[in-house]
Design a protein around this motif. Structure first.
Motif, mmCIF file in Angstrom:
data_model
loop_
_atom_site.group_PDB
_atom_site.id
_atom_site.type_symbol
_atom_site.label_atom_id
_atom_site.label_comp_id
_atom_site.label_asym_id
_atom_site.label_seq_id
_atom_site.Cartn_x
_atom_site.Cartn_y
_atom_site.Cartn_z
ATOM 1 N N ASP A 130 0.772 -1.263 -0.136
ATOM 2 C CA ASP A 130 0.194 0.101 -0.040
ATOM 3 C C ASP A 130 0.916 1.392 -0.106
ATOM 4 O OD1 ASP A 130 -2.272 1.736 0.106
ATOM 5 O OD2 ASP A 130 -2.376 1.607 2.481
ATOM 6 N N GLU A 131 1.838 1.164 0.791
ATOM 7 C CA GLU A 131 2.755 2.280 1.055
ATOM 8 C C GLU A 131 3.637 2.590 -0.434
ATOM 9 O OE1 GLU A 131 6.635 3.792 3.722
ATOM 10 O OE2 GLU A 131 5.400 2.207 4.421
ATOM 11 N N GLU A 132 3.917 1.804 -1.254
ATOM 12 C CA GLU A 132 4.528 1.862 -2.238
ATOM 13 C C GLU A 132 3.543 2.466 -3.237
ATOM 14 O OE1 GLU A 132 6.440 -1.791 -3.071
ATOM 15 O OE2 GLU A 132 7.935 -1.503 -1.410
ATOM 16 N N ARG A 133 2.342 1.906 -3.228
ATOM 17 C CA ARG A 133 1.449 2.512 -4.144
ATOM 18 C C ARG A 133 1.473 4.251 -4.052
ATOM 19 N NH1 ARG A 133 -1.440 -2.285 -3.706
ATOM 20 N NH2 ARG A 133 -2.594 -1.561 -1.747
ATOM 21 N N ARG A 134 1.258 4.507 -2.796
ATOM 22 C CA ARG A 134 1.065 5.821 -2.401
ATOM 23 C C ARG A 134 2.547 6.630 -2.766
ATOM 24 N NH1 ARG A 134 -3.007 6.306 2.104
ATOM 25 N NH2 ARG A 134 -3.856 4.213 2.404
ATOM 26 N N TYR A 142 10.222 7.400 -7.697
ATOM 27 C CA TYR A 142 9.936 6.243 -6.841
ATOM 28 C C TYR A 142 9.917 4.958 -7.591
ATOM 29 C CZ TYR A 142 8.879 2.940 -3.161
ATOM 30 O OH TYR A 142 9.013 1.952 -2.132
ATOM 31 N N PRO A 143 9.470 4.706 -8.789
ATOM 32 C CA PRO A 143 9.497 3.409 -9.729
ATOM 33 C C PRO A 143 11.013 2.990 -10.119
ATOM 34 C CG PRO A 143 7.763 4.863 -10.458
ATOM 35 C CD PRO A 143 8.483 5.777 -9.277
ATOM 36 N N ALA A 144 11.796 4.136 -10.204
ATOM 37 C CA ALA A 144 13.424 3.540 -10.532
ATOM 38 C C ALA A 144 14.022 3.321 -9.559
ATOM 39 C CB ALA A 144 14.105 4.878 -11.039
ATOM 40 N N TYR A 145 13.738 3.845 -8.255
ATOM 41 C CA TYR A 145 14.236 3.381 -6.904
ATOM 42 C C TYR A 145 13.859 2.104 -6.623
ATOM 43 C CZ TYR A 145 14.542 3.063 -1.789
ATOM 44 O OH TYR A 145 15.047 2.765 -0.362
#
Length: 157
Positions: A130-134, A142-145
């Motif tokens: 959930d946190e990653e979606r946010r 964030y997607p590259a990280y």
């Protein structure tokens, strides 16, 4: 889900409440029902995990600084931290708490606390998703990280 339930959990408050309850169970269960005769090796290994997990959790919290929140919703004016323990895993506070809870269960030789530690791992995995979606919505980088750094265990998961 009703609108009041949705508002209550809009930022992930339900995850925080659940993790507090599970962590409290892990902590208290061995104290309420102590097990005598835990092998010395388990006590030593458990203590080492508690220290490692506590250190990782503390270091991670300090590195987050004002970005720190127990909620999966990032701070409105927050920044994505990718340094320190965040170069090793995306959720080092969760990893540290898992290490410490596993260590506590082992040090006390308590199967119930060990089972709750497994439940905590499952809960943290759900919360991290959930946190990653946010975080993806909030931070364009964030997607590259996420592609570079594993979730909980360096090089593995």
């Amino acid at each position: 889900m009703t609108s009041s339930e949705h508002r209550w959990n809009a930022r992930g408050e339900g995850y925080v409440a659940a993790q507090v309850l599970v962590l409290a169970g892990i902590l208290v269960l061995p104290l309420l029902r102590p097990r005598q005769g835990t092998p010395r090796g388990l006590r030593v290994a458990g203590t080492a995990l508690i220290l490692a997990g506590g250190t990782l959790t503390g270091w991670s919290g300090l590195r987050l600084g004002p970005n720190l929140t127990p909620l999966p919703e990032p701070q409105v004016d927050g920044q994505l931290v990718q340094t320190g323990p965040y170069t090793l895993v995306r959720h080092p506070i969760y990893s540290g708490l898992l290490l410490a809870s596993l260590g506590w269960a082992l040090a006390h030789g308590h199967r119930g606390a060990l089972g709750l530690s497994g439940g905590l791992a499952f809960l943290f995995d759900l919360k991290a998703l959930d946190e990653e979606r946010r975080l993806t919505r909030h931070f364009p980088e964030y997607p590259a990280y996420r592609q570079r750094v594993r979730r909980f265990l360096p090089g593995v998961y």
